[in-house]
Scaffold this motif. Structure first.
Motif, PDB file in Angstrom:
ATOM      1  N   GLY A  75       0.817  -1.206   0.000  1.00 52.34           N
ATOM      2  CA  GLY A  75       0.000   0.000   0.000  1.00 52.34           C
ATOM      3  C   GLY A  75       0.851   1.256   0.000  1.00 52.34           C
ATOM      4  N   VAL A  76       0.203   2.407  -0.064  1.00 54.29           N
ATOM      5  CA  VAL A  76       0.911   3.683  -0.138  1.00 54.29           C
ATOM      6  C   VAL A  76       1.788   3.896   1.095  1.00 54.29           C
ATOM      7  N   PHE A  77       1.221   3.637   2.271  1.00 55.27           N
ATOM      8  CA  PHE A  77       2.007   3.844   3.496  1.00 55.27           C
ATOM      9  C   PHE A  77       3.214   2.909   3.527  1.00 55.27           C
ATOM     10  N   ASP A  78       3.040   1.682   3.089  1.00 52.51           N
ATOM     11  CA  ASP A  78       4.136   0.722   3.075  1.00 52.51           C
ATOM     12  C   ASP A  78       5.276   1.222   2.188  1.00 52.51           C
ATOM     13  N   VAL A  79       4.939   1.738   1.013  1.00 50.87           N
ATOM     14  CA  VAL A  79       5.955   2.231   0.079  1.00 50.87           C
ATOM     15  C   VAL A  79       6.664   3.454   0.659  1.00 50.87           C
ATOM     16  N   LEU A  80       5.891   4.425   1.165  1.00 44.24           N
ATOM     17  CA  LEU A  80       6.487   5.654   1.683  1.00 44.24           C
ATOM     18  C   LEU A  80       7.315   5.403   2.937  1.00 44.24           C
ATOM     19  N   SER A  81       6.848   4.548   3.817  1.00 41.96           N
ATOM     20  CA  SER A  81       7.599   4.281   5.044  1.00 41.96           C
ATOM     21  C   SER A  81       8.888   3.531   4.744  1.00 41.96           C
ATOM     22  N   ARG A  82       8.863   2.676   3.702  1.00 42.04           N
ATOM     23  CA  ARG A  82      10.078   1.979   3.306  1.00 42.04           C
ATOM     24  C   ARG A  82      11.130   2.966   2.788  1.00 42.04           C
ATOM     25  N   LEU A  83      10.681   3.926   1.987  1.00 42.09           N
ATOM     26  CA  LEU A  83      11.590   4.969   1.496  1.00 42.09           C
ATOM     27  C   LEU A  83      12.170   5.768   2.664  1.00 42.09           C
ATOM     28  N   ALA A  84      11.286   6.097   3.624  1.00 43.23           N
ATOM     29  CA  ALA A  84      11.746   6.875   4.781  1.00 43.23           C
ATOM     30  C   ALA A  84      12.792   6.103   5.578  1.00 43.23           C
ATOM     31  N   ARG A  85      12.579   4.811   5.767  1.00 41.00           N
ATOM     32  CA  ARG A  85      13.540   4.000   6.533  1.00 41.00           C
ATOM     33  C   ARG A  85      14.890   3.883   5.823  1.00 41.00           C
ATOM     34  N   LEU A  86      14.875   4.043   4.502  1.00 38.10           N
ATOM     35  CA  LEU A  86      16.109   3.997   3.717  1.00 38.10           C
ATOM     36  C   LEU A  86      16.812   5.351   3.674  1.00 38.10           C
ATOM     37  N   GLY A  87      16.230   6.347   4.344  1.00 37.15           N
ATOM     38  CA  GLY A  87      16.819   7.677   4.335  1.00 37.15           C
ATOM     39  C   GLY A  87      16.459   8.490   3.106  1.00 37.15           C
ATOM     40  N   LEU A  88      15.440   8.036   2.351  1.00 30.57           N
ATOM     41  CA  LEU A  88      15.033   8.705   1.116  1.00 30.57           C
ATOM     42  C   LEU A  88      13.724   9.467   1.283  1.00 30.57           C
ATOM     43  N   GLY A  89      13.328   9.704   2.511  1.00 32.28           N
ATOM     44  CA  GLY A  89      12.029  10.313   2.768  1.00 32.28           C
ATOM     45  C   GLY A  89      12.073  11.808   2.953  1.00 32.28           C
ATOM     46  N   GLY A  90      12.844  12.502   2.132  1.00 33.79           N
ATOM     47  CA  GLY A  90      12.908  13.956   2.205  1.00 33.79           C
ATOM     48  C   GLY A  90      11.856  14.607   1.317  1.00 33.79           C
ATOM     49  N   PRO A  91      11.790  15.943   1.320  1.00 34.10           N
ATOM     50  CA  PRO A  91      10.827  16.644   0.478  1.00 34.10           C
ATOM     51  C   PRO A  91      11.167  16.490  -1.001  1.00 34.10           C
ATOM     52  N   VAL A  92      10.138  16.464  -1.831  1.00 34.46           N
ATOM     53  CA  VAL A  92      10.307  16.373  -3.276  1.00 34.46           C
ATOM     54  C   VAL A  92       9.957  17.718  -3.899  1.00 34.46           C
ATOM     55  N   ALA A  93      10.856  18.225  -4.734  1.00 31.13           N
ATOM     56  CA  ALA A  93      10.643  19.487  -5.459  1.00 31.13           C
ATOM     57  C   ALA A  93      10.288  20.638  -4.512  1.00 31.13           C
ATOM     58  N   GLY A  94      10.941  20.679  -3.368  1.00 26.03           N
ATOM     59  CA  GLY A  94      10.704  21.746  -2.393  1.00 26.03           C
ATOM     60  C   GLY A  94       9.684  21.392  -1.338  1.00 26.03           C
ATOM     61  N   GLY A  95       8.748  20.499  -1.655  1.00 22.05           N
ATOM     62  CA  GLY A  95       7.800  19.993  -0.658  1.00 22.05           C
ATOM     63  C   GLY A  95       6.671  20.924  -0.284  1.00 22.05           C
ATOM     64  N   ARG A  96       6.383  21.948  -1.118  1.00 24.57           N
ATOM     65  CA  ARG A  96       5.255  22.847  -0.807  1.00 24.57           C
ATOM     66  C   ARG A  96       3.901  22.204  -1.101  1.00 24.57           C
ATOM     67  N   GLN A  97       3.875  21.253  -2.014  1.00 29.24           N
ATOM     68  CA  GLN A  97       2.613  20.651  -2.452  1.00 29.24           C
ATOM     69  C   GLN A  97       1.944  19.913  -1.295  1.00 29.24           C
ATOM     70  N   TYR A  98       0.625  20.078  -1.211  1.00 25.46           N
ATOM     71  CA  TYR A  98      -0.123  19.478  -0.107  1.00 25.46           C
ATOM     72  C   TYR A  98      -0.417  18.003  -0.374  1.00 25.46           C
ATOM     73  N   VAL A  99      -0.430  17.242   0.716  1.00 21.08           N
ATOM     74  CA  VAL A  99      -0.772  15.818   0.671  1.00 21.08           C
ATOM     75  C   VAL A  99      -2.074  15.619   1.451  1.00 21.08           C
ATOM     76  N   SER A 100      -3.062  15.044   0.787  1.00 17.98           N
ATOM     77  CA  SER A 100      -4.297  14.651   1.468  1.00 17.98           C
ATOM     78  C   SER A 100      -4.280  13.144   1.661  1.00 17.98           C
ATOM     79  N   TRP A 101      -4.833  12.685   2.773  1.00 15.19           N
ATOM     80  CA  TRP A 101      -4.706  11.294   3.175  1.00 15.19           C
ATOM     81  C   TRP A 101      -5.867  10.957   4.098  1.00 15.19           C
ATOM     82  N   ILE A 102      -6.042   9.665   4.385  1.00 13.06           N
ATOM     83  CA  ILE A 102      -6.986   9.241   5.411  1.00 13.06           C
ATOM     84  C   ILE A 102      -6.504   7.921   6.003  1.00 13.06           C
ATOM     85  N   HIS A 103      -6.566   7.804   7.315  1.00 12.42           N
ATOM     86  CA  HIS A 103      -6.188   6.578   8.043  1.00 12.42           C
ATOM     87  C   HIS A 103      -7.199   5.482   7.697  1.00 12.42           C
ATOM     88  N   ASP A 104      -6.735   4.249   7.557  1.00 17.23           N
ATOM     89  CA  ASP A 104      -7.626   3.175   7.100  1.00 17.23           C
ATOM     90  C   ASP A 104      -8.818   2.962   8.022  1.00 17.23           C
TER      91      ASP A 104
END
Length: 312
Positions: A179-208
């Motif tokens: 799932g999305v959280f699995d992919v993003l958390s894996r990137l974060a654990r690898l040290g790749l979870g920084g902002p993309v293109a400045g990081g101003r863009q908003y992220v909308s989400w919902i807990h399962d």
């Protein structure tokens, strides 16, 4: 209740199937590759033996549609459009023909229908529908066109005995593998979870868990029809979203990525940068006004819960 979920074997369908079955409901999944007693074959575009599952059911939740996690080529965009519109049309026809139609038809849509913007949040009443934003790739407008046609296919269906709700859903975050959280958390654990293109863009989400609760709320509330934003009330800029996620997975650093680096990364994993770069600032106006309360309204507590469940 008897709940029929076309396209119910993907991530979101798995979440709903698990929760609704645990609550004691009879859940039937319509899928191209059925496995087990509760799965029935359909092709997403033509009538078949599956239509008898609709007749006499209480709820239909149509999640069918080609995954957006792909390169946005002309062929793939056309497949996204066709799979979404065709499935909504054929489900609508099945409901219209049913001797005992379901009380409610929840049709998946997407928060991507709203404009790429930073200045204000989009709710159902005042939100800006996208498609003509200045300075964004032209093909982003096609994603909005898909969403509009998807919703129109449901809206135009003649189902006088069935209430219709279009679920303008943000990304559903769950600890499930792939799932999305699995992919993003894996990137974060690898040290790749920084902002993309400045990081101003908003992220909308919902807990399962809130997603499931919102679906149950919409099933029960006979006064709610039409488009409903299914998103947590706390969208946040990508840089803050990823910083909070890194904290949840206990990774102190996250390498930032430029726009061109994001393009290379998206190409490598056969995905598209719209999923990362479009600012989706969506809030749940109608749900909140109707009295729905979120157990996880803010990303800090939501991400901490998801991370603990992932390895719990």
């Amino acid at each position: 209740m008897k709940v029929v979920i076309p396209g119910g074997t993907g991530q979101v369908g798995t979440i709903l199937d698990r929760a609704l079955t645990a609550a004691g409901h009879e859940v039937v999944l319509l899928t191209r590759s059925p496995r087990g007693d509760r799965q029935v074959h359909w092709d997403g575009s033509t009538p078949g033996v599956w239509v008898k599952e609709i007749d006499g059911s209480d709820v239909v939740i149509n999640l069918a549609g080609r995954s957006v996690s792909c390169r946005y080529t002309e062929k793939n965009l056309e497949a996204m459009m066709r799979s979404r519109v065709d499935s909504a049309l054929v489900v609508g026809n099945a409901i219209a023909a049913a001797a005992r139609p379901p009380k409610v038809w929840l049709q998946m849509s997407t928060a991507t229908i709203y404009a790429h913007r930073f200045d204000a949040a989009n709710d159902e009443a005042d939100g800006l529908i996208g498609g003509d934003e200045h300075g964004v790739p032209a093909y982003w407008a096609y994603s909005v066109k898909i969403a509009r046609n998807w919703e129109a296919a449901q809206e135009q269906a003649t189902t006088p005995g069935t209430r219709k709700v279009a679920l303008r859903s943000a990304m559903v975050m769950s600890p499930d593998r792939g799932g999305v959280f699995d992919v993003l958390s894996r990137l974060a654990r690898l040290g790749l979870g920084g902002p993309v293109a400045g990081g101003r863009q908003y992220v909308s989400w919902i807990h399962d868990h809130d997603f499931v609760r919102a679906i149950q709320f919409l099933i029960e509330r006979n006064d709610l029809a039409g488009p409903v934003n299914v998103a947590a009330p706390g969208p946040l800029p990508h840089r803050d979203f990823m910083r909070t996620l890194r904290s949840a997975v206990r990774m102190p650093v996250g390498l930032p990525a430029t726009k061109w680096m994001a393009e290379i990364g998206a190409f490598a994993i056969r995905s598209d940068t719209e999923l990362l770069l479009k600012s989706r600032r969506v809030v749940p106006g109608r749900l909140t006004d109707a009295g729905f309360t979120f157990d996880h309204p803010q990303w800090q507590t939501a991400s901490a819960d998801l991370a603990s469940r992932q390895h719990g």
